[in-house]
Design a protein around this motif. Structure first.
Motif, PDB file in Angstrom:
ATOM      1  N   THR A 182       0.839  -1.198   0.000  1.00  0.00           N
ATOM      2  CA  THR A 182       0.000   0.000   0.000  1.00  0.00           C
ATOM      3  C   THR A 182       0.874   1.248   0.000  1.00  0.00           C
ATOM      4  O   THR A 182       0.641   2.182  -0.780  1.00  0.00           O
ATOM      5  CB  THR A 182      -0.946  -0.003   1.215  1.00  0.00           C
ATOM      6  N   LYS A 227      -3.474  -1.844  -6.387  1.00  0.00           N
ATOM      7  CA  LYS A 227      -4.802  -1.351  -5.997  1.00  0.00           C
ATOM      8  C   LYS A 227      -4.768   0.134  -5.613  1.00  0.00           C
ATOM      9  O   LYS A 227      -5.782   0.817  -5.702  1.00  0.00           O
ATOM     10  CB  LYS A 227      -5.389  -2.191  -4.883  1.00  0.00           C
ATOM     11  N   GLN A 228      -3.610   0.629  -5.204  1.00  0.00           N
ATOM     12  CA  GLN A 228      -3.487   2.057  -4.930  1.00  0.00           C
ATOM     13  C   GLN A 228      -3.518   2.865  -6.220  1.00  0.00           C
ATOM     14  O   GLN A 228      -3.957   4.004  -6.227  1.00  0.00           O
ATOM     15  CB  GLN A 228      -2.197   2.351  -4.161  1.00  0.00           C
ATOM     16  N   PRO A 231      -8.091   0.536  -8.149  1.00  0.00           N
ATOM     17  CA  PRO A 231      -8.708  -0.487  -7.307  1.00  0.00           C
ATOM     18  C   PRO A 231      -9.305  -1.657  -8.094  1.00  0.00           C
ATOM     19  O   PRO A 231      -9.619  -2.693  -7.512  1.00  0.00           O
ATOM     20  CB  PRO A 231      -9.809   0.259  -6.555  1.00  0.00           C
ATOM     21  N   ASN A 232      -9.419  -1.522  -9.421  1.00  0.00           N
ATOM     22  CA  ASN A 232      -9.950  -2.611 -10.248  1.00  0.00           C
ATOM     23  C   ASN A 232      -8.874  -3.577 -10.723  1.00  0.00           C
ATOM     24  O   ASN A 232      -9.176  -4.568 -11.383  1.00  0.00           O
ATOM     25  CB  ASN A 232     -10.691  -2.035 -11.468  1.00  0.00           C
TER      26      ASN A 232
END
Length: 160
Positions: free
Chosen positions: A46, A132-133, A136-137
């Motif tokens: 993240t 994802k950062q 998000p898909n």
């Protein structure tokens, strides 16, 4: 050769990490140790994804952009040897042929199933959290995990 030095350095640190994980697992239980490892890897992913997004001029990231900006650099800085099999905005598929993490775990006598468990709980979750950062898909997945040190993994970044 610089890439060989990087590979050996990462492998050496991975041996230490796996030995540590084994000792912690003996103290608090393997499942709890693996859960904490996953949480750590997701947090690191993240952070890396957020930093990459902040440093980028782009505001939209597809699979190809995520590969170029984030995962390719991660692979390069860890000594992996990869071959791109497919590269499009919706999907990037790579064959991971040489992996310092796998080699380190194998040197410690871990079997392929245990190595796969750690990889899916660690490196893959870190990469997934990072992409994802950016979008998000996007998802990072292992299509095929190597069954021997001289084998290979097939990994993908895919939208959806």
């Amino acid at each position: 050769m610089a890439s060989e030095d990087v590979f050996n350095g990462v492998k050496t640190m991975s041996i230490l990490l796996n030995a540590y994980m084994s000792a912690v697992g003996q103290e608090i239980g393997k499942e709890r140790a693996l859960t904490l490892f996953t949480k750590t890897c997701e947090g690191m992913g993240t952070m890396r994804g957020m930093m990459t997004k902040k440093q980028s001029d782009s505001k939209q990231f597809d699979a190809k952009a995520a590969w170029s900006l984030l995962i390719k650099g991660l692979k390069d800085s860890s000594g992996f040897t990869v071959e791109v099999l497919e590269e499009s905005p919706q999907r990037v598929v790579v064959r991971n042929m040489r992996c310092p993490f796998y080699d380190a775990a194998a040197m410690l006598g871990m079997d392929a199933n245990a190595i796969e468990t750690i990889c899916r709980a660690g490196s893959i979750r870190m990469a997934d959290a990072a992409v994802k950062q950016l979008n998000p898909n996007l998802n990072v997945r292992v299509q095929k995990f190597r069954s021997a040190p001289d084998g290979f993994c097939v990994e993908e970044i895919v939208e959806g």
